[in-house]
Design a protein around this motif. Sequence first.
Motif, PDB file in Angstrom:
ATOM      1  N   UNK A 134      -9.344   0.114  16.469  1.00  0.00           N
ATOM      2  CA  UNK A 134      -9.145   0.682  14.909  1.00  0.00           C
ATOM      3  C   UNK A 134      -7.456  -0.055  14.484  1.00  0.00           C
ATOM      4  N   UNK A 135      -7.464  -0.341  16.252  1.00  0.00           N
ATOM      5  CA  UNK A 135      -5.855  -0.703  16.021  1.00  0.00           C
ATOM      6  C   UNK A 135      -6.224  -2.455  15.348  1.00  0.00           C
ATOM      7  N   UNK A 172      -8.329  -2.827  13.458  1.00  0.00           N
ATOM      8  CA  UNK A 172      -9.243  -3.178  11.872  1.00  0.00           C
ATOM      9  C   UNK A 172      -7.786  -3.026  11.577  1.00  0.00           C
ATOM     10  N   UNK A 173      -6.132  -2.571  11.577  1.00  0.00           N
ATOM     11  CA  UNK A 173      -5.333  -1.906  11.126  1.00  0.00           C
ATOM     12  C   UNK A 173      -4.951  -2.494  10.771  1.00  0.00           C
ATOM     13  N   UNK A 189      -6.338  -5.027   8.546  1.00  0.00           N
ATOM     14  CA  UNK A 189      -6.169  -4.435   7.027  1.00  0.00           C
ATOM     15  C   UNK A 189      -4.750  -5.075   6.447  1.00  0.00           C
ATOM     16  N   UNK A 190      -3.767  -4.539   7.012  1.00  0.00           N
ATOM     17  CA  UNK A 190      -2.182  -4.539   6.545  1.00  0.00           C
ATOM     18  C   UNK A 190      -1.816  -6.288   6.539  1.00  0.00           C
ATOM     19  N   UNK A 233      -3.319  -6.891   3.028  1.00  0.00           N
ATOM     20  CA  UNK A 233      -2.713  -6.654   2.050  1.00  0.00           C
ATOM     21  C   UNK A 233      -1.790  -6.852   1.677  1.00  0.00           C
ATOM     22  N   UNK A 285       3.944  -5.110  -1.912  1.00  0.00           N
ATOM     23  CA  UNK A 285       3.297  -4.957  -0.635  1.00  0.00           C
ATOM     24  C   UNK A 285       3.618  -3.094  -0.140  1.00  0.00           C
ATOM     25  N   UNK A 299       1.459  -0.692  -2.527  1.00  0.00           N
ATOM     26  CA  UNK A 299       0.701  -0.911  -2.464  1.00  0.00           C
ATOM     27  C   UNK A 299      -0.278  -0.058  -0.999  1.00  0.00           C
ATOM     28  N   UNK A 321      -7.111   8.663   8.704  1.00  0.00           N
ATOM     29  CA  UNK A 321      -8.219   8.018   9.563  1.00  0.00           C
ATOM     30  C   UNK A 321      -7.441   8.162  11.251  1.00  0.00           C
ATOM     31  N   UNK A 322      -6.549   7.916  11.266  1.00  0.00           N
ATOM     32  CA  UNK A 322      -5.319   7.999  12.835  1.00  0.00           C
ATOM     33  C   UNK A 322      -5.626   9.294  13.407  1.00  0.00           C
TER      34      UNK A 322
END
Lengths: 198, 161
Positions: free
Chosen positions: A36-37, A39-40, A43-44, A47, B134, B137, B148-149
């Motif tokens: 998950x970390x 992914x985060x 993802x960031x 973005x 940023x 968004x 999610x977390x």
Amino acid sequence: MKKKKSVKSSGKIKKTKSKIRKTQLKIEKAKSDKAPIKFLVTFLSGLFGVSILYCFVKGYSPILLDKASSFTASVATLFLNLFGMAAKCHAQSVSLDGYSFRIIDQCLGAYEIFIFSAGVIAYPTDHRKKLWGIALGIPFLYLINIIRLMVLGVVGTWSPKTSEFMHLYLWQIIIFLTVILACVLWIKVVVQPGKKGY
Amino acid sequence: MDKSSGSAWQKRLLIFIAKFLVVSLPLFALWKVGGHFYILSVLFVVANFFVRILGLRVSDLTVCLDIFTSLIPFISLMVITKGLKFKKRLSKIAIGLSILFLWHLVASVALCLMMSGYGAISLKTVLSDAFAFFFYILNLTLPFLLWFFLVGKNRIKAAIL
């Protein structure tokens, strides 16, 4: 004596295998805890990358965004006419039964596309599936955005205040739901077709 | 792919979307009726306090505060998630709202500083413009990321996959 030795050595082998298995499980758990970390962070980063790209285009080639707005206005007008509404398009504006609205860069569906693309890139799967996700997701999200504009236009002819409320307050919900919908469809159809939910 | 599993995830997804709309629409109505005003008033008082303590001069703080609102999607997601006991659900909602409140303050003040032309971080460069975009968004995705977390991927999979 030989039997004792073989029993001892087989016992040692079993212990070693068990240790190896435990270590493997620990590594898998560590990877899964970090997933998950990872992914985060991805993802960031994605973005932020698209934010830079978008603002670069906005700053140095604003005409591209103007053309995209005009194109979106034309597509929305075409779809409205296909459904029997007498819509007209002039540059970036769409007019419908006395009500008109202007398409700006926030109405292009770009935000949903950026969020979805960053999510697809960050999701742990192979690159081919990610490319398919982006290739299919972008037109899907753009189409949902066109439908949203059509609904706002039609509601606007009936009640401009309601259309404004829907636009300002429901916009975030709609972005949210469309991105979730696109992500789930991508996961179920492209990433894990035929796999049960959990 | 067998038909039963195919229709099951589609049904779960539709139920999820329906529940989300049923919960979030009344919350939005409350927001429009008065929630918007009261929550932004509290945020303004707190943000103004910190801005004064830090000795900053900003303009359009109310405008900036109005941009980063993302409470309703988060609350809606937490309410519709199955498998959480009442106390645990409330505590997770409280944690998420605190994070959102803090984010709201930090992002609003940061954007205000950029809009006020505050030194090197003013909104005159593409990079600072990118930061502002940023933040905006990220604000749209923060309810989902927090959900999610706080809830965990297994519960999310159970809800929509």
